[in-house]
Scaffold this active site. Structure first.
Site, PDB file in Angstrom:
ATOM      1  N   PHE A  17      -9.503  11.314 -13.957  1.00 40.77           N
ATOM      2  CA  PHE A  17     -10.584  11.531 -14.923  1.00 40.77           C
ATOM      3  C   PHE A  17     -11.882  10.872 -14.453  1.00 40.77           C
ATOM      4  O   PHE A  17     -12.967  11.445 -14.568  1.00 40.77           O
ATOM      5  CB  PHE A  17     -10.200  10.972 -16.302  1.00 40.77           C
ATOM      6  CG  PHE A  17      -9.582  11.995 -17.215  1.00 40.77           C
ATOM      7  CD1 PHE A  17      -8.378  12.593 -16.894  1.00 40.77           C
ATOM      8  CD2 PHE A  17     -10.212  12.357 -18.398  1.00 40.77           C
ATOM      9  CE1 PHE A  17      -7.805  13.541 -17.728  1.00 40.77           C
ATOM     10  CE2 PHE A  17      -9.648  13.309 -19.240  1.00 40.77           C
ATOM     11  CZ  PHE A  17      -8.436  13.908 -18.905  1.00 40.77           C
ATOM     12  N   LEU A  63      -2.490   7.601 -12.496  1.00 37.18           N
ATOM     13  CA  LEU A  63      -3.040   8.739 -11.748  1.00 37.18           C
ATOM     14  C   LEU A  63      -4.057   9.477 -12.607  1.00 37.18           C
ATOM     15  O   LEU A  63      -5.122   9.897 -12.128  1.00 37.18           O
ATOM     16  CB  LEU A  63      -1.923   9.710 -11.346  1.00 37.18           C
ATOM     17  CG  LEU A  63      -0.894   9.218 -10.330  1.00 37.18           C
ATOM     18  CD1 LEU A  63       0.124  10.316 -10.030  1.00 37.18           C
ATOM     19  CD2 LEU A  63      -1.575   8.796  -9.036  1.00 37.18           C
ATOM     20  N   PHE A 113      -5.795  -1.481 -13.197  1.00 38.71           N
ATOM     21  CA  PHE A 113      -7.000  -0.687 -13.460  1.00 38.71           C
ATOM     22  C   PHE A 113      -8.259  -1.377 -12.968  1.00 38.71           C
ATOM     23  O   PHE A 113      -9.371  -0.930 -13.251  1.00 38.71           O
ATOM     24  CB  PHE A 113      -7.121  -0.384 -14.956  1.00 38.71           C
ATOM     25  CG  PHE A 113      -6.023   0.512 -15.476  1.00 38.71           C
ATOM     26  CD1 PHE A 113      -5.989   1.858 -15.126  1.00 38.71           C
ATOM     27  CD2 PHE A 113      -5.018   0.014 -16.282  1.00 38.71           C
ATOM     28  CE1 PHE A 113      -4.966   2.693 -15.583  1.00 38.71           C
ATOM     29  CE2 PHE A 113      -3.986   0.837 -16.746  1.00 38.71           C
ATOM     30  CZ  PHE A 113      -3.964   2.182 -16.390  1.00 38.71           C
ATOM     31  N   CYS A 130      -8.654   4.483  -3.689  1.00 38.52           N
ATOM     32  CA  CYS A 130      -7.802   5.051  -4.746  1.00 38.52           C
ATOM     33  C   CYS A 130      -8.070   6.498  -5.119  1.00 38.52           C
ATOM     34  O   CYS A 130      -7.140   7.293  -5.210  1.00 38.52           O
ATOM     35  CB  CYS A 130      -7.921   4.196  -5.999  1.00 38.52           C
ATOM     36  SG  CYS A 130      -6.995   2.681  -5.834  1.00 38.52           S
ATOM     37  N   PHE A 131      -9.332   6.852  -5.375  1.00 40.66           N
ATOM     38  CA  PHE A 131      -9.601   8.138  -6.022  1.00 40.66           C
ATOM     39  C   PHE A 131      -9.020   9.328  -5.251  1.00 40.66           C
ATOM     40  O   PHE A 131      -8.260  10.122  -5.784  1.00 40.66           O
ATOM     41  CB  PHE A 131     -11.099   8.333  -6.240  1.00 40.66           C
ATOM     42  CG  PHE A 131     -11.659   7.566  -7.408  1.00 40.66           C
ATOM     43  CD1 PHE A 131     -10.829   6.910  -8.295  1.00 40.66           C
ATOM     44  CD2 PHE A 131     -13.024   7.512  -7.634  1.00 40.66           C
ATOM     45  CE1 PHE A 131     -11.336   6.206  -9.381  1.00 40.66           C
ATOM     46  CE2 PHE A 131     -13.546   6.816  -8.719  1.00 40.66           C
ATOM     47  CZ  PHE A 131     -12.705   6.162  -9.588  1.00 40.66           C
ATOM     48  N   ARG A 190     -12.988   1.233   2.774  1.00 41.96           N
ATOM     49  CA  ARG A 190     -12.010   2.329   2.805  1.00 41.96           C
ATOM     50  C   ARG A 190     -12.573   3.583   2.118  1.00 41.96           C
ATOM     51  O   ARG A 190     -13.076   3.503   1.006  1.00 41.96           O
ATOM     52  CB  ARG A 190     -10.694   1.879   2.152  1.00 41.96           C
ATOM     53  CG  ARG A 190      -9.965   0.848   3.010  1.00 41.96           C
ATOM     54  CD  ARG A 190      -8.715   0.348   2.346  1.00 41.96           C
ATOM     55  NE  ARG A 190      -9.000  -0.411   1.142  1.00 41.96           N
ATOM     56  CZ  ARG A 190      -8.059  -0.918   0.336  1.00 41.96           C
ATOM     57  NH1 ARG A 190      -6.792  -0.718   0.603  1.00 41.96           N
ATOM     58  NH2 ARG A 190      -8.403  -1.615  -0.729  1.00 41.96           N
ATOM     59  N   THR A 221      -1.824   7.986   1.677  1.00 40.49           N
ATOM     60  CA  THR A 221      -1.478   9.406   1.730  1.00 40.49           C
ATOM     61  C   THR A 221      -0.625   9.641   2.981  1.00 40.49           C
ATOM     62  O   THR A 221      -0.925   9.118   4.061  1.00 40.49           O
ATOM     63  CB  THR A 221      -2.767  10.253   1.791  1.00 40.49           C
ATOM     64  OG1 THR A 221      -3.558   9.932   0.645  1.00 40.49           O
ATOM     65  CG2 THR A 221      -2.453  11.741   1.783  1.00 40.49           C
ATOM     66  N   ALA A 268     -11.432  -2.541 -10.939  1.00 36.90           N
ATOM     67  CA  ALA A 268     -12.309  -1.885  -9.967  1.00 36.90           C
ATOM     68  C   ALA A 268     -12.839  -2.966  -9.032  1.00 36.90           C
ATOM     69  O   ALA A 268     -13.132  -4.091  -9.475  1.00 36.90           O
ATOM     70  CB  ALA A 268     -13.461  -1.182 -10.676  1.00 36.90           C
ATOM     71  N   ASN A 321       0.812  -1.216   0.000  1.00 37.76           N
ATOM     72  CA  ASN A 321       0.000   0.000   0.000  1.00 37.76           C
ATOM     73  C   ASN A 321       0.851   1.275   0.000  1.00 37.76           C
ATOM     74  O   ASN A 321       1.958   1.295   0.519  1.00 37.76           O
ATOM     75  CB  ASN A 321      -1.011   0.004   1.150  1.00 37.76           C
ATOM     76  CG  ASN A 321      -0.440  -0.566   2.414  1.00 37.76           C
ATOM     77  OD1 ASN A 321       0.564  -1.261   2.398  1.00 37.76           O
ATOM     78  ND2 ASN A 321      -1.061  -0.245   3.523  1.00 37.76           N
TER      79      ASN A 321
END
Ligand code: UDX
Ligand code: UDX
Length: 457
Positions: free
Chosen positions: A222, A217, A158, A272-273, A342, A90, A160, A87
């Site tokens: 997007f 990223l 990628f 992630c976002f 999360r 942040t 989901a 992981n």
């Protein structure tokens, strides 16, 4: 045959390696993690994550060419190819706190790879990382006196959650970035050959390292931006009697815009976002691109507004107070078909309602255990209830916070009878039949639609 290792048995590492194992029976895959409980779960019949189709695919290959272990050092020594999917949260401290990626686990892993290697290897960045991380990794790995050379390749994921296995089995594209040297290109080709076992060649994109790192990223930025854009418009719809579902449909039929990811909601969640956009913002700031940074940061701010505003709307609608009122929260997971909580908007909404002194009851088909852990600091004020019909008894309101399809199939007529009147439904995912709920007697508040209430003024 290649010995392929994956470091990090999380939501990315586990499913990804299981799919590669299925399609590459000639290779031996080992997934390692420092978390012994997690590895024990991967070895058991109760896998540590819920993901449709995951059990079958793991059970098919496990102990044949797919192994789970905590012996990180030994398996590094044996590996030819190492995927790293530890992981990269942040950073919570020091320079860049709150925005930059915390790369300590990545760097520690790189050093561990070097320490335990006696042969050259390909090291693959699977974790999402700031652009140019590979450069630092190359320096750590290749500054050695063992005569070893490591090719660092970027192969972002990628998939989901909720559709991880489908996404891996049939990806829109696989992205592989490497150095433009002979050795870098050979490394890229080695990874291309793995995916080419089941992915059509035209869907395997090769780029330079930095494009690959940045594309991950960019893709997440997007996607998140589309959600914040439709949510921004949803707020305007609520003031103007436009309906965001109709607006999304109308604009989505323009093939240049496309129909996906236009579902207005209480906000996006997931690991992630937010993390990746803040990472992008930090990178832009680092390079002095203040306006560019501000542009992307607004996507995250909009999402926070959406969650805060949802709670304000609830409180305002319920006569400016939810104190002491039982509120049934339908959904804890950050999206349907996962047990992952999360950054789930559901939990943010719960915490905000607790601040307002509401009595919160949470229902979720797969994420209750994780929700209980995440809310352990306020556990005495929250009830975790598997049965939605029990949760709604004597409740003043229901808030739909995860788009689980089963929430749309409940008997709301029966539910209404057991609730306190006037009964409220706040549909944060726009999955219910609002007209029907209104006819049953509910006061219905959805995202981006005028409220349907029985109050005359
Ligand atoms: C992670 C990152 O969060 C994401 O940015 C990236 O794109 C892919 O990898 P995920 O798999 O969802 O995503 O994370 P998580 O479920 O937390 O798994 C990471 C695993 O790495 C954990 O099981 C953790 O125990 C393990 N880990 C972490 C190690 O094995 N060694 C370490 O030094 C640090
Ligand atoms: C995302 C990316 O889609 C994936 O490519 C990347 O590898 C990891 O990050 P994930 O976070 O697992 O995947 O789920 P995603 O389907 O993207 O949903 C993220 C959040 O956005 C969820 O909370 C979801 O409910 C929300 N969402 C999604 C909306 O609110 N509206 C939409 O139209 C789509």
């Amino acid at each position: 045959m290649a010995n392929i290792l994956c470091i990090g048995a999380g939501y990315v590492g586990g499913p990804t390696m299981a799919v590669i194992a299925k399609h590459c029976p000639q290779h031996r895959m080992v997934v390692v993690d420092i978390d012994a409980d997690r590895i024990a779960a991967w070895q058991s019949n109760h896998l540590p994550i819920y993901e449709p189709g995951l059990d079958e695919i793991v059970f098919e290959s496990r102990n044949k060419n797919l192994f789970f272990s905590t012996e990180v050092d030994r398996h590094i020594a044996e590996a030819d190819i190492i995927f790293v999917s530890v992981n990269t949260p942040t950073k919570t401290f020091g320079q860049g706190a709150g925005k930059a990626a915390d790369l300590q686990y990545w760097e520690k892993t790189a050093r561990q790879i070097l320490k335990n290697s006696s042969s050259s290897k390909i090291v693959i960045e699977k974790s999402t990382l700031p652009v140019r991380t590979a450069e630092a990794m190359e320096r750590i790995l290749n500054f050695n006196d063992k005569g070893l050379y490591f090719d660092v390749v970027s192969n972002p994921e990628f998939l989901a959650e909720g559709t991880a296995i489908r996404d891996m089995q049939n990806p829109d594209r696989v992205l592989i970035g490497g150095r433009e040297t002979a050795s870098g290109q050979t490394a890229v080709q080695t990874i291309v050959d793995i995916y080419a076992q089941w992915v059509p060649e035209e869907r395997i994109i090769t780029t330079n390292l930095w494009s690959s790192e940045l594309s991950k990223l960019a893709a997440n930025a997007f996607l998140a931006q589309r959600i914040s854009s439709i949510n921004a418009l949803a707020n305007l719809c609520e003031r103007t009697e436009a309906d965001v579902t109709e607006v999304a449909h109308a604009i989505g039929t323009d093939s240049r815009i496309g129909s996906k990811f236009l579902q207005a909601s209480v906000g996006f969640g997931g690991s992630c976002f937010k993390k990746d956009i803040l990472n992008l913002v930090y990178l832009c700031e680092h390079y002095g691109l203040t306006e560019v940074a501000g542009y992307w940061e607004q996507v995250v701010k909009m999402n926070q507004y959406q969650k805060d505003n949802f709670v304000s709307k609830m409180v305002t609608a319920m006569f400016n107070s939810v104190a002491g009122k039982r509120i049934a929260i339908f959904g804890a997971a950050f999206k349907a078909n996962t047990s992952d909580i999360r950054e789930s908007p559901a939990l943010d909404v719960c915490r905000a309602l607790l601040e307002e002194r509401a009595e919160v009851v949470i229902v979720d088909p797969h994420a209750l255990d994780n929700a209980r852990i995440s809310l352990s600091d306020v556990a005495e004020r929250v009830t975790f209830e598997p049965d939605p019909y029990v949760a709604v008894q004597d409740a003043h309101a229901i808030a739909i916070l995860t788009e689980w399809p089963q929430f749309a199939e409940l008997d709301y007529q029966a539910i209404h009878k057991t609730m306190i009147r006037p009964a409220f439904i706040f549909d944060g995912r726009n999955i219910l039949d609002h007209r029907k709920l209104y006819q049953i007697g509910f006061n219905v508040y959805a995202i981006g639609k005028p409220p349907r209430t029985h109050f005359t003024s």
